[in-house]
Each structure stands twice: as C-alpha cells, then as structure tokens.
Design an enzyme around this catalytic site. Structure first.
Site, PDB file in Angstrom:
ATOM      1  N   CYS B  87       0.832  -1.213   0.000  1.00  0.00           N
ATOM      2  CA  CYS B  87       0.000   0.000   0.000  1.00  0.00           C
ATOM      3  C   CYS B  87       0.863   1.258   0.000  1.00  0.00           C
ATOM      4  CB  CYS B  87      -0.932   0.001   1.210  1.00  0.00           C
ATOM      5  SG  CYS B  87      -1.239  -1.630   1.900  1.00  0.00           S
ATOM      6  N   HIS B 336      -8.981   4.799  -2.058  1.00  0.00           N
ATOM      7  CA  HIS B 336      -7.668   4.192  -1.833  1.00  0.00           C
ATOM      8  C   HIS B 336      -7.324   3.204  -2.950  1.00  0.00           C
ATOM      9  CE1 HIS B 336      -4.178   2.667   0.091  1.00  0.00           C
ATOM     10  NE2 HIS B 336      -4.722   1.774   0.880  1.00  0.00           N
TER      11      HIS B 336
END
Lengths: 359, 389, 133
Positions: B87, B336
């Site tokens: 991430c 995201h």
C-alpha cells in the site's frame, strides 16, 4: 508352527503379551437432534431411538478428528511420537480418495518419517482391523508401538434412514508391549463373508443399503458369531466381562445383540454411545471402548465386537491392568466431548455436511 | 544528508478522479494523470518514470507495467521502473524519483501511482490485498488485511478503554473533506449515525472505518532546484524523504500497538527537514482504516500513545484544527487505489501548498507532510514538503 | 499457494513447531536463519505446547477468496504460553463469546481447500481449552 497359538480356524492369540498403552477419543462439537431431522423428513424413521448425533464442523474431516484422538492417545501413553512403528487409519470417509490419511496424521503427531503409515478400509470395522493388525505388528516384534485409529465423517443421503444416524467421531489406540499396557489382549477373532448389505460405488457421495437385509444376515450373524466364537475358544463367559462394546449403527441392534450374546444392560450400557452421538462408523465400537476404558477398573475384562458391512466382525477380549489408574485428569474423557455440544438446525447441518448444491 | 545532494522540487501534478472507472484501463488511468502533470508544468519531455503499483499482476494480469505505461504516455526510450511496497507503493515511487533527482542523475522525473481494483470481485481483491501481509503465516489463516487492522483496533480499544463510536470522527472528517474535493470518490458527508450503522466487515471494523477499493492514478513531476526556478512560478520543495521498515507480520512485533516504522520514518524526516511535529501545518496520513489514523498520529508525535483517537473526538483534525488530516478526503474519503494513494497524498499536499485546495484550503499552509504505509506500517515512507516563499 | 509452498511449512502448520534462538532465547513460529533480536545464527527447532491466550480477535464477514465458505469465522492473535504471538483462526467458538485473555489450545484443522479437486490445507487453529489445566 511351534510358535502358533491359534486354533487353525481364525482365533488369534499373540506370542507375547500386547495391549493398549494409550487411548484417545474425539467427537465434534455440533449436534443435530433426531426430532429436527424428522421435522424435515416425515417417513417414520424416528423409531431408531436416537436423541441426537454428532456433526463435524466445516473445518473438520477424518484426518483432523484422527489427529486429535491420536494426540489424546499419545499423551495418555506418554510416548515420544518418533517411537511409533506404524500409524494406521481405518475409515470410509477419506479426505482424499487417493492419498493416505495416515501420513497427514503421522506428520501432525511428529512421527515421520521412520514408520509405516497406511489407511484401512472395511466399512465400519476399518478401525478395528487396524487395531488387530497393530496388535499383531507389535506382538511379532516388528514395532514397539503402533497406532490404530478408527475415524469417520459418515454421510447419508438426505431423507434416507441413515440421516438419523450417520455421524462423526474418532478413536485411537496406542498399541504396545503387555507390560506397558492398560488393557492386555487375551485373543481376537474375525468372522467375514461376502454379504452386500451396504456399499458405496466409486465417485458416489452416498452409500446404498439393503434396508432389512442389513439386520439378520449382516449385523447379527457376524456380530454374534464373532463374539460367541471368541468366548468359546478363550473359555470365557458373559459373566466374566465387566463390559461388552458392539458396533452401534442404531440403538436397537447393539442392545439386542448384547442380550442375545448373554449380556445384561449393566454390561452394554457403559460402551453404548449411539443415542447421543449417532453412528460414527469406523469410530463406533472403538469410541465405545474408550468410553468404557474411562471408567474401567484393574482386573476387569471387556469384549469388543465390531461390524463392518460387506461384511465382517472383529472380536477382541481385553483384560484391564493396574496401568489404567494413571492419573490423567487433564486429558479429555469421552464424556467431556459428549457434554461439549452445540445444537444446530437442519439447514446448518446441510451446509456443514456439504449437502447444499451451489449450482 | 550525505554527499553533494541537490534539492528536489515538485513542479507538476496530475490526477484522475478516484472511483469506479469502467471505461478506463490501468494504462489509461496512468497515462491520463501523466499527461495532466506534464500539462500542469508545461513540460513535454522527461528522463525517467517511477511508477508505484501494487496489484497489476494479480488484478490486471499485467506486470512489466512501467515500460507499458511509458510507451503509452509518449515516453518510449526513457528509464521506466515499477516500484512496489504494498500500500506504500506510491510513496516508494516518490522515494525512487526523489533519489534520482537528488543524486543529480536526472533533472526531470515523473512519479506516478496507478491502480485498477474494481474490475475484480471482492474475494479476489481481498486476497490480493492480503499479500501486503505474511502469506505463509497470516494470509494462509484466512486473515484478511482488514482483519489484521481489526486485531490491532480491538486490542487498542481494550488497552485504552475506547469504544467503537470514539473513532467516528476520523470517517466523518474524511467524508466532509472529500465532499470538497471534486476528484474524491465520496462526495457526501456522513453522520455519526451512518458510522455506527455501517455494515460490519471484520469486527470491530465496519465499512465506514475502511477506505474503499477504487481505481485511480496520480502523477508528480520532480525536478532540481535550478530547473524548478526556471520553469515554474509555484514550485514546492521536498524538504525530506525517508523510509523505514518493521516486521511484515504483526505477530512478530514486541508492541503491535505502536507503529515503529511510522515513528522512525517521521523522526528521520523531521530531522532532515529541520522541523518538529508542531511545525507541520497539515498531515496527509495513511487512513486506510480509522485505527491507522489514530496510530499514525501517535507514531508521528501529534498525540501521546493511546490518545490519537482523542484528536478526532475534539475536532483537532479538521481543516481549522490543530493538525488537519485527510484534507482532501484522505484514503477514506478520496478513495484508496492502493499503489496510487501515496502519490495522491503528495499531489494533495502540493495543492494545499499552492493554495489550490478550494473548499478544503488550510489557511497559510506552509509545511505539509505525507506518510504512506505498506501493510500494517511494515513500510513507512514520509515526505515533508514546503511552499517556496 | 502452490503444493510445495504448503508442504514446506507442514511442521509448523500441523503441530506448531517453531524455532528458538540458542543465544538469546527468542522464539517464533516462523523459521528464521538469523535472530531478529540478537542476530545470532544459532537457531534450533522448538516445539510449542499449543497453550496460550487470546491477545486480540476479529470476526470476518468478508473473506479472501478460498475462505468465503467459512464466513463468519474468527481470527486471533494468540499469545503462546512460551511468549510469542501467533496469528490463527479460532474454531469451536461462538463468535459472541470470544474474549481477550481467554485461554485457548491448539488443534489441527482444515484451513482451506483448493476446490473439490485440489489440495486440502491443514493447519493450526485455536479453541477454548476443553479440559482444565
């Protein structure tokens, strides 16, 4: 033939004393009640006198149940897993059609790689034939210890009479020398014939059975013959036994067979679990034996007669020794597994047992 | 700083809207943001592309992504490399681009982050995201990435005596700010009631504790100080860039409630920038889950341990608050797209420092910080940027 | 995960065999060739007892591919009595009864199946202690 101690007609007497050094049970946590099954299927099969049966959870199968029963047996016997000469698993519900369950169990116990591992199959007596072979293997001196396990997650076709009984459980016996044993073998005997009372063809999910044909010519003939023949040749009588443990496909058969063999309720009650856990197939009479051993006293005798469709019965006579008194409080007894119960409804049962077709 | 390093500036930004882009592929999104950044800087040619992406192989069956994107963006022939740190892939790409300019190797470098997640069904995306954790000791147990965060959150609530509703402020703030950002995935504010009633995903984490799966791409154009001053009227300087790591598996940490790498990375960045936490005017933190907002605030020195949640309750994280976070919606509200988020954060820091943040503008913003976390902050990448006065 | 990837980890998965640093005593389930605490390379296998307590837990309503058939299921960080944490599923629990600090013990269960035709992956899970200490 100088070392042969049988009678030339099937009686098996070991050359040196062997017996059960440790034993362990496993019963899954889930239960479905008989009246919940008959709520769905109204065909009058409730007369089988079961209260409920055990059901394996989504993450359980014959291998996982065998592992826990085996761990209990090893802990009771207090032996090093690497000292095992053989691990044999008897079952008709193998997780893999081809690939041994026994190697999974052996790996989980930490017994690999120096041992024999194999699966046995003979319907509901697969566990006791593994036990018989383990007793022979140890008494011959080919292994110091051998582990025999009977385990099944039995399947019945939805709506079939088997749905009331087919359940899940496992029992394991650690076989070793007589001087270490808590139950010493006096003798064993097997009675077999080609009797197609119950079978499952390859790739079929559910077995076929002969309904009333499973009774007299199958269960009763083999069970009674095996029990009578063994007692006859050992010179024992029903009153010599504290307990008789029989295969338990339902509540009626073992009770009737025990009485026909000359045993009383006091003798068959301690090893009779079917009313509360159902028919655990290869685990059935072995689990009954573990339930009796949980309460056995030194000097007592127990007669166990299994039955496997197809068909045959293995009979065993054991004598309990002082070793039964080992203090083993932390180990779960059969009763602990029976009282650990979570009731589920038929829909949950259908999901857990893979009876839902997702299309 | 060691050796003869150069200062690094952001002179161009580009981004696609974050959301479900049914009509656009991964390469389309990346190219769109790259062209936007080149247009923003009025630059036509660059020397290198560092592309942050986590899951193109798993979700788009496409690796070798940087060469592909470079070709489609008209950059054929130039250096192009994909950078992956779960991430934190976007932050990692910026780190790579920063090093390339700072070292003197290149004068004009593109840093992109791109991810396309919504083409796939939930289960596959969930298992793909779990690759940020230890495959053989966490993911194999069926522990999703959400569940790892949930394990941290449950323990945090247990140790410090918080209830689930105490975390509501993070989601409410993020959605409020997202509503002021036209590029954000969510355009409507939420209430505390919405937060409390959201669907459970992995107890105690519900849907509104979690940032959404999304598609998007963002790009930064980096250059050296000398070039920046010649081509840009509003360059933004990167004061600090730092990376730190921690155990990838949560169970290997002595203290699972403290983000060691986030703290170490922030401290290194403060030192490099010559600032303290109090000097940071706003903080684009990695609010993938509300618990991560609380722990990031604690790790980076904005709240004592066990008191990060308090900042959300007291409104200190709002645009007007003491330490505004997720000022353009954050991972929670803007969305995201995992490997792109680290670049979006810095694009948004630049918007704030340029005074281009519209409804979300932090008044007199001079120094902004962005922190991109990979896994449960097993990789922590911090960048501090400042407006050139 | 491929057949060899699963096979390689069996000792740890099936019976919770881990490692112990012979220099500083640090233990973990995951084998390592260098101790993360003291950097010693003198590492030996270590068999854990399987007893521990729940450090944290979470019940999943959205699961990764391959685990969706088991929803809802509960995962936990378990503090082993020897000290290390282990990430694992809980089994034989009612999800609303799980508590931090609860005593649990290791059992070997099915973790997942690769469809009806593929590998069955077995491994450790934890359940409430069945029979007292």
């Amino acid at each position: 033939m100088e070392n042969y101690r049988g009678n030339g007609r099937g009686i098996m007497i070991p050359n040196r004393e062997v017996g059960i050094v440790g034993y362990g049970a496993y019963i899954p946590r889930f239960r479905i009640r008989a009246d919940e099954i008959s709520r769905i299927w109204k065909d009058g099969e409730e007369s089988l006198h079961l209260e409920e049966k055990s059901v394996a959870g989504l993450d359980e199968d014959t291998a996982t149940m065998a592992i826990e029963a085996a761990r209990n047996a090893l802990e009771r016997g207090r032996i090093n897993p690497g000292d095992m000469g053989a691990i044999w698993v008897g079952s008709e519900s193998k997780p893999y059609a081809v690939k041994p369950t026994a190697t999974i169990v052996a790996e989980a116990l930490g017994s690999t790689p120096h041992l024999n591992a194999a699966d046995w199959e003979f319907a509901c007596k697969a566990g006791t034939e593994a036990l018989q072979a383990a007793l022979g293997f140890v008494s011959s001196g080919m292994a110091h210890y051998a582990l025999a396990i009977g385990a099944d997650t039995a399947q019945g076709r939805p709506g079939d009479a088997l749905e009331y009984t087919a359940s899940a459980g496992a029992a394991a016996f650690l076989v070793g020398p007589g001087e270490e044993s808590l139950a010493v073998l006096e003798g064993s005997y097997s009675f077999v014939s080609d009797t197609p009372d119950f079978f499952r063809r390859p790739l079929q999910p559910y077995p076929e059975h002969g309904h009333r044909f499973t009774g007299e010519p199958a269960y009763f003939r083999h069970t009674l013959q095996a029990g009578q023949y063994l007692m006859e040749h050992l010179g024992t009588k029903p009153q010599d036994y504290a307990c008789i443990v029989l295969h338990q496909p339902n509540a009626k058969f073992p009770e009737r067979a025990a009485r026909l063999l000359g045993f009383s309720e006091k003798q068959f009650r301690p090893g009779l679990l079917v009313e509360v856990i159902g028919n655990t197939y290869a685990g059935s009479s072995p689990l009954g034996l573990t339930a009796y051993l949980d309460q056995a006293q030194p000097g007592e005798r127990v007669l166990m007669v299994s039955f496997g469709s197809g068909a045959g019965s293995d009979a065993f006579s054991f004598r309990i020794t002082e070793k039964i008194r080992k203090n083993l409080a932390p180990l779960p007894a059969v009763q602990d597994y029976i009282s650990r119960r979570r009731e589920i409804d038929y829909a949950t049962y259908a999901r857990y047992r893979g009876k839902l077709n997702y299309g | 700083m060691k050796g003869n390093s150069r200062e690094v500036y952001v002179v161009g930004i580009g981004q696609t809207a974050v959301g479900e882009h049914w009509e656009k592929s991964l390469r389309d999104l990346a190219v769109e943001s790259i062209l936007a950044s080149l247009k923003d800087a009025e630059v036509e040619k660059v020397e290198a592309l560092y592309l942050g992406n986590m899951l193109s192989g798993e979700l788009a069956e496409q690796e070798h992504l940087a060469a592909l994107v470079a070709d489609y963006a008209g950059l054929k022939g130039s250096e192009a490399l994909k950078v992956e740190a779960a991430c934190a892939s976007g932050g990692a790409a910026l780190r790579a681009g920063y090093l390339a300019v700072m070292s003197g190797l290149y004068d004009l470098v593109l840093v992109s982050g791109a991810e396309k997640m919504t083409d796939r069904e939930n289960g596959l995306v969930t298992s793909a995201l779990a690759m940020a954790a230890d495959a053989e000791f966490e993911a194999v147990q069926g522990i999703s990435f959400v569940a790892l965060n949930a394990l941290v959150m449950r323990r945090y609530m247990h140790e410090y005596g918080f209830k689930h509703e105490d975390f509501a402020g993070f989601a409410i703030n993020a959605h409020h700010n997202a509503a002021g950002n036209p590029q954000a995935m969510f355009q409507r504010p939420i209430s505390e009631e919405d937060f409390l009633q959201a669907r459970m995903i992995a107890e105690p984490i519900n849907l509104l504790d979690s940032s959404p799966v999304a598609d998007g791409a963002a790009t930064l154009l980096l250059t050296s100080g000398e070039v920046a001053k010649s081509i840009s009227t509003h360059p933004v300087r990167i004061l600090a860039s730092s990376v730190a790591t921690d155990t990838i598996a949560l169970h290997d940490r002595d203290d699972p409630l403290f983000l060691q790498a986030a703290s170490a990375s922030a401290q290194k960045a403060y030192k490099q920038a010559g600032v303290e936490a109090e000097d940071i005017d706003f903080f684009e933190l990695h609010d993938a889950f509300s618990i991560m907002s609380a722990l990031s605030l604690e790790a980076c020195g904005f709240a004592p341990r066990g008191q990060g949640v308090g900042l959300a309750k007291d409104g200190e994280i709002s645009i007007e608050g003491r330490i505004p976070i997720s000022t353009r919606g954050g991972l929670k509200g803007r969305g995201h797209p995992v490997g792109a988020s680290g670049v979006y954060q810095v694009v948004e820091v630049v918007e704030q420092l340029r005074g281009q943040a519209g409804l979300n503008q932090v008044q007199e913003a001079e120094i902004g910080m962005a922190q991109s976390l990979g896994g449960i902050a097993a990789t922590a990448i911090t960048h501090i940027l400042a407006r050139e006065s | 995960m491929s057949l060899p990837q699963n096979w390689r980890r069996q000792a740890g998965r099936y019976r919770l065999q881990g490692i112990k640093c012979q220099n500083c005593g640090r233990m973990s389930l995951a084998p390592r060739s260098i101790c993360p605490r003291c950097h010693s390379t003198d590492i030996a296998p270590h068999q854990f007892s399987g007893k521990g307590e729940i450090y944290s837990h979470s019940t999943l309503y959205q699961a990764p591919a391959g685990y969706q058939a088991y929803i809802p299921y509960t995962v936990a960080l378990v503090r082993l009595e020897e000290g290390p944490l282990v990430s694992a599923q809980l089994t034989d629990v009612d999800t609303d009864q799980v508590q931090i600090g609860q005593k649990v013990e290791m059992v070997t269960r099915k973790l997942r199946e690769y469809g009806d035709e593929g590998l069955i992956v077995y491994g450790y899970k934890f359940r409430p202690v069945l029979k007292g200490e």
